[in-house]
Design an enzyme around this catalytic site. Structure first.
Site, PDB file in Angstrom:
ATOM      1  CG  HIS B 112     -74.535  63.580  74.233  1.00 11.83           C
ATOM      2  ND1 HIS B 112     -75.807  63.974  73.996  1.00 11.83           N
ATOM      3  CD2 HIS B 112     -74.237  63.642  75.642  1.00 11.83           C
ATOM      4  CE1 HIS B 112     -76.304  64.657  75.043  1.00 11.83           C
ATOM      5  NE2 HIS B 112     -75.481  64.533  75.951  1.00 11.83           N
ATOM      6  CD  GLU B 113     -72.504  61.135  77.705  1.00  8.61           C
ATOM      7  OE1 GLU B 113     -71.884  62.125  78.595  1.00  8.61           O
ATOM      8  OE2 GLU B 113     -73.548  61.132  77.592  1.00  8.61           O
ATOM      9  CG  HIS B 116     -71.479  66.403  78.400  1.00  4.22           C
ATOM     10  ND1 HIS B 116     -72.131  67.471  78.024  1.00  4.22           N
ATOM     11  CD2 HIS B 116     -72.515  65.349  78.328  1.00  4.22           C
ATOM     12  CE1 HIS B 116     -73.293  67.346  78.002  1.00  4.22           C
ATOM     13  NE2 HIS B 116     -73.745  65.999  77.931  1.00  4.22           N
TER      14      HIS B 116
END
Lengths: 110, 233
Positions: B112-113, B116
């Site tokens: 998920h990170e 980003h």
């Protein structure tokens, strides 16, 4: 030969076994389940099978028809992946401070 | 006063070890039994074995943002139930060592990170001032990281099937925005709606929505094959 000297010979964008494994993966219950969970419809897998047969056909006979059919199919896949208007502008270069060491980002106090 | 306001406005209050302008150095003598050590071990395992993480790390390296574990990841204590975050100001991924206790959870948070971080690397994302950009990256992260898999949703007691994935992505993107920015729910919903179609269909760098490790393996194979692929289109 209508290829220029030194030009790399064309070959299918994927190995033929990859088309077959994508077809098998597409037809699996797990994929059906995930696809329905995401899109509310069932996946269409026939194109992978056609691409596999065209790939093998090209390997055997090196025909233009098989080659063009494969290229057409893959270009449609690429177009489908790009079928949206981006929200942001893409960079030409990575962010300048990506590699800057942490202690150097702010002026030293002492 | 300005620093406190900045902390609250940009969600830094969820990450108390991460005050803007300060960078805490990890102590050399860390005990083997701390959350910090466990976090670092799980992180190492995730980057070595998760096809999601491996693909993202490769893609970032190709984009000029090679990731170094010691520089770009930080295991810290966080507030509440937040699992992680991406700090664009320091180009660091924060992993909440007090809230991540299982390897599969670590794998998902890292993915998920990294999404980003990947967006930060390849696009001019205005994290602090443009809510549409923030919403877009949150939609992509919820969509592509496995956050909204059927099993994860069932574990949260969210029982839905037909097209539920999209509902989940909307909901989690909304929650992520509301957690780090001071805007109303109605405003956040409007922004998510505006950018949803575009961002839900942006599957870079996976080329597909990886619903399972099997999908991620296929996506990783495609990524490794990309030179041959584009040369023969």
């Amino acid at each position: 030969m209508d290829r220029a000297v030194g030009e790399i010979a064309w070959r299918p964008p994927r190995a033929c076994e990859d088309y077959w494994s994508e077809f098998r993966h597409c037809k699996s219950f797990k994929n059906w389940f995930h696809y329905y969970y995401t899109y509310g419809t069932v996946p269409s897998c026939q194109q992978w099978k056609e691409d596999y047969h065209n790939c093998r056909d090209w390997e055997k006979h090196r025909g233009t028809e098989a080659k063009e059919a494969l290229r057409r199919s893959e270009k449609i896949r690429v177009a489908e992946q790009r079928n949206f208007i981006p929200v942001w502008q893409l960079r030409q270069e990575p962010p300048r401070d990506w590699h800057v060491p942490l202690n150097q980002e702010k002026p030293q106090d002492s | 006063m300005d620093q406190t306001k900045q902390e609250e406005e940009y969600g830094y209050d969820l990450f108390p070890d991460r005050k803007p302008g300060e960078h805490k150095k990890t102590s050399i003598a860390e005990s083997l039994f701390t959350f910090n050590y466990k976090c670092r071990v799980m992180l190492q395992f995730a980057v070595e074995t998760s096809p999601y993480a491996k693909l993202l790390l490769s893609a970032m390296k190709s984009s000029g943002c090679k990731v170094f574990k010691d520089r770009h990841f930080s295991c810290e204590d966080c507030d509440g139930t937040v699992s992680g975050g991406f700090d664009a100001a320091s180009s660091q991924i924060v992993l909440c060592q007090n809230n991540i206790h299982q390897q599969h959870h670590m794998n998902r948070v890292v993915t998920h990170e990294l999404i980003h971080a990947f967006d930060h690397c390849r696009a001019h994302v205005d994290w602090f001032n443009n809510f549409r950009h923030l919403a877009c990256s949150e939609i992509r992260a919820a969509n592509l990281s496995g956050d909204c898999s059927f099993t994860n949703e069932v574990a949260r007691f969210n029982f839905g099937f037909k097209r539920h994935h999209q509902e989940c992505v909307r909901g989690r993107a909304l929650r992520s925005i509301l957690a780090v920015r001071k805007i109303s729910r109605a405003e956040a919903e409007k922004i998510v709606d505006e950018v949803f179609d575009s961002c839900f269909n942006d599957h870079a760098p996976f080329g597909r929505i990886p619903h399972s490790k099997g999908d991620a393996d296929f996506a990783y194979r495609d990524y490794m094959n990309r030179d041959r692929y584009y040369a023969n289109l």
